[in-house]
Write a protein that holds these residues in place. Structure first.
Motif, PDB file in Angstrom:
ATOM      1  N   TYR A 375       0.845  -1.187   0.000  1.00  0.00           N
ATOM      2  CA  TYR A 375       0.000   0.000   0.000  1.00  0.00           C
ATOM      3  C   TYR A 375       0.886   1.246   0.000  1.00  0.00           C
ATOM      4  O   TYR A 375       1.948   1.273   0.629  1.00  0.00           O
ATOM      5  N   GLY A 416      -2.176  -1.476   5.727  1.00  0.00           N
ATOM      6  CA  GLY A 416      -2.805  -0.211   5.397  1.00  0.00           C
ATOM      7  C   GLY A 416      -3.060   0.645   6.617  1.00  0.00           C
ATOM      8  O   GLY A 416      -3.882   1.549   6.597  1.00  0.00           O
ATOM      9  N   ARG A 776      -4.632  -7.652   4.376  1.00  0.00           N
ATOM     10  CA  ARG A 776      -4.883  -6.880   3.158  1.00  0.00           C
ATOM     11  C   ARG A 776      -6.374  -6.532   3.114  1.00  0.00           C
ATOM     12  O   ARG A 776      -7.064  -6.534   4.137  1.00  0.00           O
ATOM     13  N   ARG A 809      -5.699   3.982   6.339  1.00  0.00           N
ATOM     14  CA  ARG A 809      -6.470   3.348   5.270  1.00  0.00           C
ATOM     15  C   ARG A 809      -7.430   2.315   5.856  1.00  0.00           C
ATOM     16  O   ARG A 809      -8.589   2.212   5.460  1.00  0.00           O
TER      17      ARG A 809
END
Length: 827
Positions: A375, A416, A776, A809
């Motif tokens: 990322y 993230g 993920r 994120r």
């Protein structure tokens, strides 16, 4: 030669002259001195040394001057003097300042240390004291010395009386200064500078710190360093330089700087670009993420530096917070000094301009990505705070500007969690001091940006070791705590178990002390909270004695690991550390495993407690590289690892500290720099009774996928629900760390994502969890099944940080959506 119509005092430095001036003036204690808000820290220290109070005057970046309204509003009945600094070669219009000062009975001091242009300007005629510097990096260097034009003869007499008690600089001391100056001049050449910078990186030295030391900018005993009289060689050189001053050279410098300024991209400005007068003593530009912009210039061989002239922003004193110099602070955080002067060849200045334009266009200095390049994001700015005050000011600025805040350590957080586009990223790695070490109570207090390696270096001489630590020592303490990482110790697997307390800066700027008893909700949620609750400042960690272990390894069938663990680890109180590495060889994939144990022993050897380092890097990296490229390389590496492990009868004597650092934990061997592929990590926590079910299922999935498997590591994690997002809340588990290579193409990433989704489902079927640190893209149902308390976690976060200032994120995808749903359902 210099100001012939005025009395002049020669001094060791401008700081020396300023100290003499305040000493002679003998203002009442508590008197206020107004000062241009950007200056060297020693000038403020001198003010404080004389019992006075420095009041900062905010400056305009375009003129490098304080506005008259700013000066007038700062004057009180306690104001005795105003110090106006001409910065970077600009010149503040002094007429209005002097007119106001005379009306109010205030002394005017001009700090012209950066503004010498020859005999044409020796200070405004109405100025009481004008101070000029001739240090090693000044316009007309004499490698030291200063001249003070003093209007009042009686003041000058008093200054000279004080000066007579200072010791005189020796010829030998002056010769040392000459040698240092020669070295600095050599480093301004682009080729030599590039070599020097790369050498600093090779040996792990902080480039900015080295430069500061060479320039003499980090002296701790500042008063002792300035209270000297000039040596005869220094005065002789200064006299010679005054007699031979070349106005033509100054004109060349100004011309070179003006031409360079015209080539700057429109996004980049420089301080004083609208000043009435500018002699370009130095040429700084204003850029976001200046440290990272600087690194980009260093890679291209240019001497860009953020240390520059050792300036700092003056802090307003207690009770005068309304004098906060916000404009100056904003300017200061963007300052990056460039080598723009005639001695740098014109072609190099042109190349520098082109490189700046390219960096500005592509913004590599604002591009942040995790260590495995899964990322990435384009940050709005990247701050590199070095103190809690700087962190607080950065968060305040983010709140004022309405931008999100993310944190970054060494960048190994792969789920993230680290960043979003447009955010202010706090790079915590320079916030890295050891604050206290209590040997008797076995505890250490550190700033959160420090690495475990540096913590070990601090505790080892005291005969102590960390109670719990991540398996590798390259990570920051704050980053590891944000993920509640775990290590090899079977008694204290998770880092939370070693945390006695910490301080955290919240989004509203408040600082909370947190322990298990004080603010327990913050303890439970901030550890393992991925930086969503605030910025960890300092952390109190529990220590233990640095004992000695016998390290031994044996190879057993993987299906026998659970029984082996029960017998050799749980049933043996001497066994404290455990690690297993199953086979990645295609012929016996995940069938056998190397098990390494560390048992306490009374045996010892010479130098056992000396901290070790990684060895045989080239050999191990070569073997690892073969296993990345070839199936036969995996088999070869497995056989080599079995051979190097030896047998159960072959033991190694190692200290606890060394059992948790290279060479026991190889780090450099794993480095892989490729634009086509990347090595990625996933981790799963499987309750021990269902461990083999998971491993057999994982083997099947890896074979079906044709995964380029690089390694599997097994560790033990004791059940612990002390943190909100515990990965083993109910049952003791084995942590299964999967290391594999994937292509960086869209198809390669998609294939990796699908494999991870299947492994996540397998872990959940075995009543296990997956590690959020590495996860993920994840569906909501799987997240809630693995972490049933996730919604409560997000609600706690929102209660502490209602504007969701701290974000990532991961939070944008899951937390904000859930909070929005709940808000909609209530409306």
């Amino acid at each position: 030669m210099f100001a012939p119509a005025y009395p002049v005092l020669s001094a060791f430095t401008v700081r020396t002259g300023f100290d003499l001036c305040l000493g002679a003036l003998a203002f009442p204690v508590g008197s206020e001195i107004l000062m241009t808000a950007l200056t060297i820290p020693e000038m403020v220290n001198i003010v404080k040394h004389h019992g006075l109070v420095a009041i900062p005057l905010d400056i305009e970046g375009s003129t490098m001057a304080p506005e008259m309204a700013t000066i007038e509003s700062a004057i009180t009945e306690r104001t005795r003097a105003i110090v106006v600094a001409h910065l970077f070669g600009t010149r503040v219009p002094m007429g209005p300042v002097i007119e106001l000062a005379k009306k109010r009975g205030i002394l005017v001091i001009e700090d012209c240390a950066q503004a010498f242009t020859g005999p044409d300007y020796t200070g405004h005629p109405g100025t009481d004291v004008a101070m000029f510097s001739f240090g090693s990096i000044k316009t007309m260097t004499a490698l030291g010395g200063a001249l003070l034009r003093v209007k009042d003869a009686e003041l000058l007499r008093k200054m000279r009386m004080i000066q007579r008690i200072h010791p005189a600089q020796t010829r030998k001391q002056f010769a040392g200064i000459v040698l240092t100056h020669v070295m600095l001049k050599l480093f301004t050449l682009p080729l030599l500078f590039g070599m020097f910078y790369r050498g600093c990186r090779l040996f792990g030295a902080d480039f900015e710190s080295v430069i500061a030391k060479v320039r003499g900018l980090d002296e701790e005993d500042w008063l002792k360093e300035i209270q000297w009289q000039c040596s005869y060689p220094l005065l002789a050189l200064l006299t010679h330089r005054l007699r031979t001053f070349s106005a033509a050279r100054l004109k060349q410098r100004v011309s070179a700087a003006e031409e360079f300024a015209k080539t700057l991209p429109w996004k980049i400005s420089y301080p004083g670009d609208h000043a009435e007068f500018h002699s370009f003593w130095i040429f700084p530009i204003l850029v976001e993420a200046r440290e990272r912009f600087m690194e980009e210039l260093h890679r291209r061989g240019f001497d860009g530096t953020a240390a520059g002239s050792a300036l700092a922003v003056i802090e307003p004193p207690p009770g005068r917070e309304n004098r906060e110099p916000e404009k100056t602070r904003e300017l200061y955080r963007k300052l990056l000094y460039l080598p723009v002067y005639p001695k740098v060849p014109a072609r190099e200045r042109q190349r520098l301009s082109k490189e700046i334009a390219q960096i500005s266009k592509d913004a590599p200095h604002l591009h942040v990505t995790d260590a495995r390049r899964v990322y990435s994001a384009l940050a709005g700015t990247i701050e590199t705070p070095r103190s809690a005050a700087e962190i607080r000011k950065a968060v305040h600025r983010a709140q004022r500007d309405g931008v999100p805040v993310c944190m970054m350590g060494t960048g190994h957080n792969l789920g993230g969690h680290a960043f979003v586009n447009g955010a202010m990223v706090l790079d915590m790695r320079q916030f890295n001091r050891v604050l206290a070490l209590d040997k008797e109570r076995k505890r250490i207090t550190v700033e959160s940006g420090i690495t475990w390696d540096n913590v070990q270096e601090a505790v080892s001489p005291a005969g102590l070791a960390l109670k719990a630590m991540q398996s590798d020592n390259i990570f920051t303490v704050g980053g590891s705590l944000a993920a509640n990482a775990h290590g090899r110790d079977t008694r204290f697997p998770t880092l939370a178990e070693s945390v006695l307390g910490f301080r955290i800066l919240l989004a509203d700027g408040s600082v909370k002390s947190v322990t298990r008893e004080e603010n327990p909700d913050l303890f439970r949620n901030a550890i393992g909270g991925y930086g969503l609750f605030g910025v960890l400042l300092d952390v109190d960690l529990e220590l233990v004695e640095d004992c000695v272990y016998e390290q031994s390894s044996t190879v057993i069938p993987l299906h026998g690991l659970v029984d082996y663990f029960e017998k050799e680890v749980r049933a043996n109180s001497l066994t404290e550390l455990f690690l297993a590495r199953p086979s990645i060889s295609p012929g016996c994939l995940l069938e056998d495993t190397i098990v390494t144990l560390w048992r306490k022993t009374d045996r010892t050897r010479k130098g056992v407690f000396q901290l070790d380092h990684e060895r045989h890097v080239a050999r191990d990296r070569f073997l690892f590289g073969l296993s990345r490229r070839y199936q036969w390389g995996k088999a070869l590496r497995w056989h080599a690892e079995k051979f190097m492990a030896g047998g159960a009868s072959q033991t190694t004597i190692v200290s606890r500290n060394n059992a948790m650092r290279p060479p026991v934990s190889g780090v450099k061997m794993l480095e892989h720099d490729s634009t086509k592929d990347a090595d990625v990590i996933q981790e799963f926590f499987i309750p021990i009774p269902r461990f083999m079910t998971f491993m057999e299922g994982m083997r099947r999935l890896l074979v079906e996928d044709g995964t380029n498997l690089l390694g599997v590591t097994l560790r033990y994690v004791k059940a612990n629900d002390e943190t909100a997002l515990s990965y083993a809340p109910r049952e003791d588990a084995f942590a299964v760390i999967l290391y594999f290579n994937e292509l960086c193409s869209a198809a390669g990433r998609a294939r990796g994502d699908e494999l991870i989704r299947r492994l996540n489902r397998l872990a959940l079927q075995c009543r296990g969890t997956f590690y959020l640190t590495y996860v993920r893209d994840l569906d909501r149902d799987s997240l809630k099944q693995a972490y049933p308390g996730i919604d409560a976690f997000f609600q706690k976060k929102h209660a502490v940080d209602p504007e969701n200032r701290f974000t990532s994120r991961f939070f944008e995808m899951h937390g904000k959506r859930e909070l929005a749903k709940r808000a909609a359902s209530r409306s």
